[in-house]
Design a protein around this motif. Sequence first.
Motif, PDB file in Angstrom:
ATOM      1  N   TYR A 168       0.861  -1.182   0.000  1.00  0.00           N
ATOM      2  CA  TYR A 168       0.000   0.000   0.000  1.00  0.00           C
ATOM      3  C   TYR A 168       0.894   1.227   0.000  1.00  0.00           C
ATOM      4  CZ  TYR A 168      -3.598  -3.221   1.707  1.00  0.00           C
ATOM      5  OH  TYR A 168      -4.468  -4.260   1.859  1.00  0.00           O
ATOM      6  N   SER A 169       0.419   2.278  -0.659  1.00  0.00           N
ATOM      7  CA  SER A 169       1.202   3.516  -0.708  1.00  0.00           C
ATOM      8  C   SER A 169       0.268   4.658  -1.072  1.00  0.00           C
ATOM      9  CB  SER A 169       2.285   3.369  -1.785  1.00  0.00           C
ATOM     10  OG  SER A 169       2.996   4.571  -1.912  1.00  0.00           O
ATOM     11  N   LEU A 170       0.348   5.736  -0.314  1.00  0.00           N
ATOM     12  CA  LEU A 170      -0.554   6.866  -0.541  1.00  0.00           C
ATOM     13  C   LEU A 170       0.209   8.117  -0.966  1.00  0.00           C
ATOM     14  CD1 LEU A 170      -3.013   6.756   2.510  1.00  0.00           C
ATOM     15  CD2 LEU A 170      -3.519   6.238   0.110  1.00  0.00           C
ATOM     16  N   ASP A 171      -0.346   8.825  -1.897  1.00  0.00           N
ATOM     17  CA  ASP A 171       0.102  10.180  -2.216  1.00  0.00           C
ATOM     18  C   ASP A 171      -0.779  11.129  -1.399  1.00  0.00           C
ATOM     19  OD1 ASP A 171       0.267  12.746  -3.267  1.00  0.00           O
ATOM     20  OD2 ASP A 171       0.645  12.031  -5.309  1.00  0.00           O
ATOM     21  N   SER A 172      -0.178  11.793  -0.417  1.00  0.00           N
ATOM     22  CA  SER A 172      -0.973  12.655   0.485  1.00  0.00           C
ATOM     23  C   SER A 172      -0.774  14.129   0.179  1.00  0.00           C
ATOM     24  CB  SER A 172      -0.580  12.403   1.947  1.00  0.00           C
ATOM     25  OG  SER A 172      -0.629  11.048   2.258  1.00  0.00           O
ATOM     26  N   SER A 173      -0.343  14.455  -1.050  1.00  0.00           N
ATOM     27  CA  SER A 173      -0.017  15.862  -1.323  1.00  0.00           C
ATOM     28  C   SER A 173      -1.237  16.782  -1.207  1.00  0.00           C
ATOM     29  CB  SER A 173       0.668  16.010  -2.688  1.00  0.00           C
ATOM     30  OG  SER A 173      -0.018  15.305  -3.659  1.00  0.00           O
ATOM     31  N   LYS A 174      -2.426  16.236  -1.431  1.00  0.00           N
ATOM     32  CA  LYS A 174      -3.632  17.086  -1.352  1.00  0.00           C
ATOM     33  C   LYS A 174      -3.847  17.584   0.091  1.00  0.00           C
ATOM     34  CE  LYS A 174      -8.535  16.609  -2.503  1.00  0.00           C
ATOM     35  NZ  LYS A 174      -9.491  15.648  -3.100  1.00  0.00           N
ATOM     36  N   LEU A 175      -3.703  16.690   1.060  1.00  0.00           N
ATOM     37  CA  LEU A 175      -3.872  17.099   2.455  1.00  0.00           C
ATOM     38  C   LEU A 175      -2.689  17.949   2.917  1.00  0.00           C
ATOM     39  CD1 LEU A 175      -5.660  16.942   4.951  1.00  0.00           C
ATOM     40  CD2 LEU A 175      -4.497  14.830   5.592  1.00  0.00           C
ATOM     41  N   ARG A 176      -1.506  17.604   2.441  1.00  0.00           N
ATOM     42  CA  ARG A 176      -0.320  18.413   2.802  1.00  0.00           C
ATOM     43  C   ARG A 176      -0.494  19.851   2.315  1.00  0.00           C
ATOM     44  NH1 ARG A 176       4.770  15.766   4.200  1.00  0.00           N
ATOM     45  NH2 ARG A 176       4.397  13.569   4.573  1.00  0.00           N
ATOM     46  N   ALA A 177      -1.172  20.011   1.178  1.00  0.00           N
ATOM     47  CA  ALA A 177      -1.391  21.372   0.660  1.00  0.00           C
ATOM     48  C   ALA A 177      -2.294  22.185   1.589  1.00  0.00           C
ATOM     49  CB  ALA A 177      -1.985  21.305  -0.748  1.00  0.00           C
ATOM     50  N   LEU A 178      -3.095  21.499   2.409  1.00  0.00           N
ATOM     51  CA  LEU A 178      -3.929  22.217   3.389  1.00  0.00           C
ATOM     52  C   LEU A 178      -3.116  22.583   4.635  1.00  0.00           C
ATOM     53  CD1 LEU A 178      -7.357  20.297   3.576  1.00  0.00           C
ATOM     54  CD2 LEU A 178      -6.845  22.427   2.383  1.00  0.00           C
ATOM     55  N   GLY A 179      -1.866  22.076   4.714  1.00  0.00           N
ATOM     56  CA  GLY A 179      -1.014  22.406   5.858  1.00  0.00           C
ATOM     57  C   GLY A 179      -0.720  21.237   6.782  1.00  0.00           C
ATOM     58  N   TRP A 180      -1.290  20.050   6.487  1.00  0.00           N
ATOM     59  CA  TRP A 180      -1.046  18.897   7.359  1.00  0.00           C
ATOM     60  C   TRP A 180       0.285  18.238   7.030  1.00  0.00           C
ATOM     61  CZ3 TRP A 180      -0.393  13.670   5.950  1.00  0.00           C
ATOM     62  CH2 TRP A 180      -0.321  12.770   7.025  1.00  0.00           C
ATOM     63  N   GLU A 181       0.967  17.753   8.053  1.00  0.00           N
ATOM     64  CA  GLU A 181       2.091  16.840   7.813  1.00  0.00           C
ATOM     65  C   GLU A 181       2.272  15.948   9.030  1.00  0.00           C
ATOM     66  OE1 GLU A 181       5.830  18.763   7.325  1.00  0.00           O
ATOM     67  OE2 GLU A 181       5.627  19.939   9.143  1.00  0.00           O
ATOM     68  N   PRO A 182       2.695  14.693   8.803  1.00  0.00           N
ATOM     69  CA  PRO A 182       2.946  13.824   9.953  1.00  0.00           C
ATOM     70  C   PRO A 182       4.187  14.301  10.694  1.00  0.00           C
ATOM     71  CG  PRO A 182       3.479  12.681   7.900  1.00  0.00           C
ATOM     72  CD  PRO A 182       2.951  14.020   7.528  1.00  0.00           C
ATOM     73  N   ARG A 183       4.148  14.311  12.029  1.00  0.00           N
ATOM     74  CA  ARG A 183       5.264  14.864  12.808  1.00  0.00           C
ATOM     75  C   ARG A 183       6.100  13.795  13.489  1.00  0.00           C
ATOM     76  NH1 ARG A 183       5.154  20.089  12.878  1.00  0.00           N
ATOM     77  NH2 ARG A 183       3.221  21.147  12.331  1.00  0.00           N
ATOM     78  N   ARG A 184       5.525  12.613  13.722  1.00  0.00           N
ATOM     79  CA  ARG A 184       6.229  11.624  14.532  1.00  0.00           C
ATOM     80  C   ARG A 184       7.147  10.777  13.657  1.00  0.00           C
ATOM     81  NH1 ARG A 184       4.635  10.032  19.877  1.00  0.00           N
ATOM     82  NH2 ARG A 184       3.126  11.658  19.528  1.00  0.00           N
ATOM     83  N   ALA A 185       8.474  10.826  13.922  1.00  0.00           N
ATOM     84  CA  ALA A 185       9.411   9.962  13.199  1.00  0.00           C
ATOM     85  C   ALA A 185       9.103   8.514  13.580  1.00  0.00           C
ATOM     86  CB  ALA A 185      10.846  10.318  13.574  1.00  0.00           C
ATOM     87  N   PHE A 186       9.142   7.610  12.591  1.00  0.00           N
ATOM     88  CA  PHE A 186       8.688   6.246  12.837  1.00  0.00           C
ATOM     89  C   PHE A 186       9.487   5.556  13.947  1.00  0.00           C
ATOM     90  CE2 PHE A 186       8.734   1.673  11.944  1.00  0.00           C
ATOM     91  CZ  PHE A 186       7.389   1.413  12.175  1.00  0.00           C
ATOM     92  N   ASP A 187      10.805   5.712  13.942  1.00  0.00           N
ATOM     93  CA  ASP A 187      11.614   5.011  14.949  1.00  0.00           C
ATOM     94  C   ASP A 187      11.241   5.453  16.365  1.00  0.00           C
ATOM     95  OD1 ASP A 187      12.886   3.444  13.156  1.00  0.00           O
ATOM     96  OD2 ASP A 187      14.645   4.743  12.948  1.00  0.00           O
TER      97      ASP A 187
END
Length: 328
Positions: free
Chosen positions: A271-290
Amino acid sequence: MRVLVTGGCGFIGSHFVRRLLERGDDVRVLDKLTYSGRRENLEDVDCELVVGDIADAEAVSRAASGCEAIVNFAAETHVDRSILGATDFGRTEFFGTQVLLEEVRRTGARYVQVSTDEVYGDLAGRGSAKETDPVEPSSPYSVAKAAGDLHVPAYVRTFGVDASITRGSNTYGPRQYPEKLVPLFVTNALDGEPLPVYGDGRQIRDWLHVEDHCTGIEFVLREGVAGEVYNVGGGNERENVEITRRIVELTGADPALVRHVTDRPGHDRRYSLDSSKLRALGWEPRRAFDDGLAETVAWYRDNRSWWEPIKSGEYLEYYRRQYAERLA
Ligand code: DAU
């Protein structure tokens, strides 16, 4: 805003409830309290709980009374369970979503349908799914989710309701029911039990911390446009064997606990998502996976009182059906 969160006693729903309360919203929860909808997930927060089913119009009406928005987390969510038997999935995901949209049609409340990247199907050898891509679900679970989603644009077009869809990627964090990969493997590793990796374990999922998933849904609740879909992906693709290796390291478990077992039927490779539409609203994930995974392992280590009682009764029955033969 007064918000009805359906499925608010589940994993992602309960984090979302906490987030809205922190932001000063007034929250009511409607939850059927199935095996994974757990009252204790909200025992320390101040919100009203209505026990009921989203497929029950009377319960929905009662719970939604006075609410300006409904965010729908209520779902049967586990792919393996849908392979063992899918009846509940269709009822909740398809019929339940329609009941909620009928309520929204009547009251004019804003509506967010929380969906999943699994509706796009297997992306092995392809790029990342965009919101405009067709749905090609592979499991009874993802068919049920895709079918529920289909109501949303139809209700927007036909009745002019204010409704949007979010499609999130694989989510991890505290209070996730220990049937999913991360909490199952972490709790088994802490107990010295086997970690059953399906097939070669080279399947890829895009991992997203639950708090990042919730901020994405909140963006869509407040700023999303009616009829639009928004992908919420972690941008963090990993093979299952890598996740397994990290869990073994973080728990200090014996690597010999890792067992490659018979694969999940119809198992999607990637699975793989292109999230550029939501990122354009100002969202971004903040938590580094590790960091997120290390904190999650620490949470399960420190909160045995949450998960040990779960690993009894119905859970053990499911575990036996799913794993006894695989681990024999
Ligand atoms: O992608 C979003 C979806 O993520 C959500 O819509 C679903 O509700 C959620 O269950 C999850 O679906 P997955 O099937 O990807 O999650 P799960 O944790 O069951 O499995 C993750 C990967 O790990 C998948 O490739 C199967 C594999 N796996 C899982 C289990 C439970 C194993 O190898 N062994 C296992 O015992």
